[in-house]
Design a protein around this motif. Structure first.
Motif, short mmCIF file in Angstrom:
data_model
loop_
_atom_site.label_atom_id
_atom_site.label_comp_id
_atom_site.label_asym_id
_atom_site.label_seq_id
_atom_site.Cartn_x
_atom_site.Cartn_y
_atom_site.Cartn_z
N GLU A 162 68.54 -87.95 -73.71
CA GLU A 162 68.54 -87.86 -72.05
C GLU A 162 67.22 -88.08 -72.07
O GLU A 162 66.14 -88.14 -71.87
N VAL A 163 67.40 -89.13 -70.26
CA VAL A 163 66.69 -89.46 -69.89
C VAL A 163 64.85 -89.18 -68.80
O VAL A 163 65.57 -88.38 -69.03
N GLN A 164 64.03 -89.72 -69.57
CA GLN A 164 63.20 -88.26 -68.95
C GLN A 164 62.13 -89.46 -68.00
O GLN A 164 62.10 -90.67 -68.93
N LEU A 165 61.31 -89.10 -67.19
CA LEU A 165 60.89 -89.92 -66.00
C LEU A 165 59.18 -89.63 -66.20
O LEU A 165 59.08 -88.61 -65.71
N GLN A 166 58.49 -90.42 -66.47
CA GLN A 166 57.07 -89.83 -66.28
C GLN A 166 56.36 -90.76 -64.44
O GLN A 166 56.28 -92.30 -65.45
N ALA A 167 56.54 -90.05 -63.29
CA ALA A 167 55.28 -91.17 -62.55
C ALA A 167 54.46 -91.21 -62.11
O ALA A 167 53.83 -89.64 -62.48
N SER A 168 53.67 -92.63 -61.42
CA SER A 168 52.04 -91.55 -61.43
C SER A 168 51.55 -92.84 -60.51
O SER A 168 52.40 -93.59 -60.12
N GLY A 169 50.56 -92.08 -60.02
CA GLY A 169 50.55 -93.62 -59.32
C GLY A 169 50.23 -93.77 -57.55
O GLY A 169 49.42 -94.13 -56.61
N GLY A 170 50.13 -92.41 -56.77
CA GLY A 170 50.29 -92.34 -55.18
C GLY A 170 49.12 -91.82 -55.36
O GLY A 170 48.12 -91.79 -56.29
N GLY A 171 48.59 -91.63 -53.88
CA GLY A 171 47.60 -91.14 -53.51
C GLY A 171 47.23 -91.81 -51.83
O GLY A 171 48.02 -91.70 -51.16
N LEU A 172 46.26 -91.79 -51.76
CA LEU A 172 45.81 -91.85 -49.94
C LEU A 172 44.92 -92.81 -50.00
O LEU A 172 44.17 -93.16 -50.53
N VAL A 173 45.77 -94.00 -48.49
CA VAL A 173 45.02 -94.95 -48.77
C VAL A 173 45.02 -94.95 -47.36
O VAL A 173 45.99 -94.79 -46.43
N GLN A 174 44.46 -96.07 -46.71
CA GLN A 174 43.95 -96.17 -45.17
C GLN A 174 45.27 -97.23 -45.03
O GLN A 174 45.30 -98.14 -45.94
N ALA A 175 45.84 -97.30 -44.07
CA ALA A 175 46.95 -99.04 -42.93
C ALA A 175 46.35 -99.79 -43.60
O ALA A 175 44.97 -100.56 -43.15
N GLY A 176 47.51 -100.39 -44.87
CA GLY A 176 46.74 -101.89 -44.56
C GLY A 176 46.52 -102.30 -46.17
O GLY A 176 46.03 -103.25 -46.13
N GLY A 177 46.40 -101.00 -46.99
CA GLY A 177 45.84 -100.98 -48.59
C GLY A 177 46.62 -100.94 -48.67
O GLY A 177 47.41 -101.57 -48.52
N SER A 178 46.80 -100.93 -50.50
CA SER A 178 47.41 -101.04 -51.42
C SER A 178 47.05 -100.03 -52.39
O SER A 178 46.65 -99.14 -52.21
N LEU A 179 48.45 -99.58 -52.73
CA LEU A 179 49.01 -98.66 -54.16
C LEU A 179 50.13 -98.95 -54.48
O LEU A 179 50.66 -100.05 -54.50
N ARG A 180 50.00 -98.76 -56.26
CA ARG A 180 50.92 -99.26 -57.41
C ARG A 180 51.08 -98.16 -58.09
O ARG A 180 50.77 -97.30 -58.62
N LEU A 181 52.78 -97.83 -57.78
CA LEU A 181 53.01 -97.02 -58.49
C LEU A 181 53.62 -97.33 -59.91
O LEU A 181 53.99 -98.42 -60.39
N SER A 182 53.85 -96.18 -60.60
CA SER A 182 54.37 -96.33 -62.30
C SER A 182 55.20 -95.61 -62.52
O SER A 182 55.07 -94.18 -62.39
N CYS A 183 56.09 -95.60 -63.75
CA CYS A 183 57.23 -94.93 -63.77
C CYS A 183 57.60 -95.02 -65.52
O CYS A 183 58.00 -95.97 -65.21
N ALA A 184 57.22 -94.55 -66.46
CA ALA A 184 57.17 -95.18 -67.79
C ALA A 184 59.01 -93.79 -67.93
O ALA A 184 58.64 -92.46 -67.88
N ALA A 185 59.46 -94.35 -68.30
CA ALA A 185 61.15 -93.92 -68.97
C ALA A 185 61.76 -94.44 -70.52
O ALA A 185 60.79 -94.89 -71.47
N SER A 186 61.85 -92.98 -70.88
CA SER A 186 62.18 -92.40 -72.58
C SER A 186 63.60 -91.76 -71.83
O SER A 186 63.93 -91.76 -71.56
N GLY A 187 64.27 -92.00 -73.51
CA GLY A 187 65.53 -91.61 -73.45
C GLY A 187 66.84 -91.90 -73.58
O GLY A 187 67.55 -91.71 -74.52
N HIS A 188 66.02 -93.15 -73.18
CA HIS A 188 68.04 -93.91 -72.53
C HIS A 188 68.00 -95.26 -73.39
O HIS A 188 66.75 -95.81 -74.21
#
Length: 128
Positions: A1-27
């Motif tokens: 079974e594939v497991q996914l662990q996501a992170s990196g969300g948040g609150l930012v002002q317009a024009g700003g940046s964020l980076r999301l990550s998702c680590a996969a295991s089991g596939h």
């Protein structure tokens, strides 16, 4: 079974940046698609961006082209979504998903029905 662990969300002002990550295991399949959907309140879940291993290619929704960049670290089995020039319309819960095996040329990469492995959502909020 594939497991996914996501992170990196948040609150930012317009024009700003964020980076999301998702680590996969089991596939174990070589051919897969991995990436991100998002869902805003009272809206349907929509495809954002994906990476396909079979052809080492990427997909972007028109609404994020030129602003978002997806990348995949094979050594870490982790997909990243760099989101720049964020807009209030980007506010949503972002879900990481994997389709494995992913049949290039047969599966619609933007269709949720082909993804049966999902991570927990991560909230992205862009203030104006």
């Amino acid at each position: 079974e594939v497991q996914l662990q996501a992170s990196g969300g948040g609150l930012v002002q317009a024009g700003g940046s964020l980076r999301l990550s998702c680590a996969a295991s089991g596939h174990t399949f070589d051919d897969f698609a991995i990436g991100w959907f998002r869902q805003a309140p009272r809206k349907e879940r929509e495809a954002v961006s994906f990476y396909t291993s079979g052809d080492d290619n990427t997909y972007y929704a028109n609404s994020v082209k030129g602003r978002f960049t997806i990348s995949y670290d094979n050594a870490k089995n982790t997909v990243y979504l760099q989101m720049n020039s964020l807009k209030p319309d980007d506010t949503a819960v972002y879900y990481c998903a994997v389709s494995v095996p992913f049949l290039l040329g047969y599966y619609d990469i933007a269709n949720v029905r082909y993804y049966d492995n999902w991570g927990q959502g991560t909230q992205v909020t862009v203030s104006s």
